[in-house]
Write a protein that holds these residues in place. Sequence first.
Motif, PDB file in Angstrom:
ATOM      1  N   ILE A 257       0.831  -1.197   0.000  1.00 32.05           N
ATOM      2  CA  ILE A 257       0.000   0.000   0.000  1.00 32.05           C
ATOM      3  C   ILE A 257       0.869   1.252   0.000  1.00 32.05           C
ATOM      4  N   ALA A 258       1.883   1.291   0.878  1.00 33.80           N
ATOM      5  CA  ALA A 258       2.762   2.456   0.972  1.00 33.80           C
ATOM      6  C   ALA A 258       3.615   2.615  -0.284  1.00 33.80           C
ATOM      7  N   GLY A 259       4.094   1.495  -0.819  1.00 33.26           N
ATOM      8  CA  GLY A 259       4.919   1.557  -2.020  1.00 33.26           C
ATOM      9  C   GLY A 259       4.158   2.063  -3.225  1.00 33.26           C
ATOM     10  N   THR A 260       2.902   1.637  -3.358  1.00 29.98           N
ATOM     11  CA  THR A 260       2.069   2.097  -4.466  1.00 29.98           C
ATOM     12  C   THR A 260       1.760   3.583  -4.329  1.00 29.98           C
ATOM     13  N   ALA A 261       1.427   4.017  -3.121  1.00 31.01           N
ATOM     14  CA  ALA A 261       1.139   5.439  -2.896  1.00 31.01           C
ATOM     15  C   ALA A 261       2.350   6.300  -3.238  1.00 31.01           C
ATOM     16  N   LYS A 262       3.542   5.833  -2.866  1.00 32.96           N
ATOM     17  CA  LYS A 262       4.765   6.580  -3.171  1.00 32.96           C
ATOM     18  C   LYS A 262       4.959   6.715  -4.666  1.00 32.96           C
ATOM     19  N   LYS A 263       4.735   5.622  -5.417  1.00 31.41           N
ATOM     20  CA  LYS A 263       4.895   5.671  -6.870  1.00 31.41           C
ATOM     21  C   LYS A 263       3.872   6.605  -7.513  1.00 31.41           C
ATOM     22  N   MET A 264       2.724   6.785  -6.836  1.00 26.35           N
ATOM     23  CA  MET A 264       1.685   7.678  -7.354  1.00 26.35           C
ATOM     24  C   MET A 264       1.870   9.103  -6.853  1.00 26.35           C
ATOM     25  N   ASN A 265       2.889   9.333  -6.023  1.00 25.85           N
ATOM     26  CA  ASN A 265       3.134  10.648  -5.424  1.00 25.85           C
ATOM     27  C   ASN A 265       1.948  11.138  -4.600  1.00 25.85           C
TER      28      ASN A 265
END
Length: 323
Positions: A257-265
Amino acid sequence: MTIRAVVSGVGHYLPERIVPNSELETTVDTTDEWIRTRSGIERRHFAAEGENTSDLAINAANAALKDAGLVANDIDAIILATSTADFTFPSAATMVQAGIGMTRGFAFDVQAVCAGFVYALANANALIVSGQAKRVLVIGAETFSRILDFSDRATCVLFGDGAGALILEAQEGSGENTDRGILSCDLHSDGRFKDLLYVDGGTSTGTSGHLRMQGRELFRHAIEKLAETAHASLDKAGLAGDDVDWIVPHQANIRIIAGTAKKMNVSMDRVVVTVQDHGNTSAASIPLALSVGKARGQIKQGDLLVTEAIGGGLAWGSVVLRW
């Protein structure tokens, strides 16, 4: 005139039995710290003996109907996303249809594992936009506790049971991305990766089987594919990450969840997170998070949401909707 599939009600149901990590410590070679560190999960719910997937779905459906101020026969169709239906056939959706007292319309299951609810939303949207249905009850419901191998500590600590439901109804829109309702969908699958997450049972073996997962490899695919599909859905809607009020992701693992949010800025304070309380409830996780997010006061009318999920198949996808 543009027809949009707009959310008119939401609800969820969780079995009474709560299983904290500390309980699993007594039966599985694991620790609370190990589970929390690797997944973010603190507890999950398990269905009671005799409590089936359709029972969970009926409770969630009734909650969504109440939230919308509707009765069962106001619904034209039911789409139930699940990988743990009560029987091979008939569909669990038809059992829900009978269970809520709906005597008209049609009902069917969708099976795309953890991506099932995203697939179900896309199908419901198509039914509404095409004019085949005016109101669709979309449900995600699972009893994954029934297919877990409790000797496999890498998987049995990750999953839980539950159900969430959403009612979509046809409303007129302007055709702009300021409309309420589903604005875009993006779906994918790639059967070459079926061995990363599967159940080793079915008609080929004559057994119900157990869940098997290659966690490390699945993790690698998850962050990359989830971010890509979320961006694709936003692009289709003419929107960007800065426009998003809430990401409501599949609740599999806090690191994903955190990794995806980071990639989406997108910052984590704009992500609805329930994995700590529910574990991975597969197709139920997104509608559960939507219902809990509304109940918390996080999700409000007019908010722009992105939902995204990946599961066995591999199957993955996303939906952009304005609440």
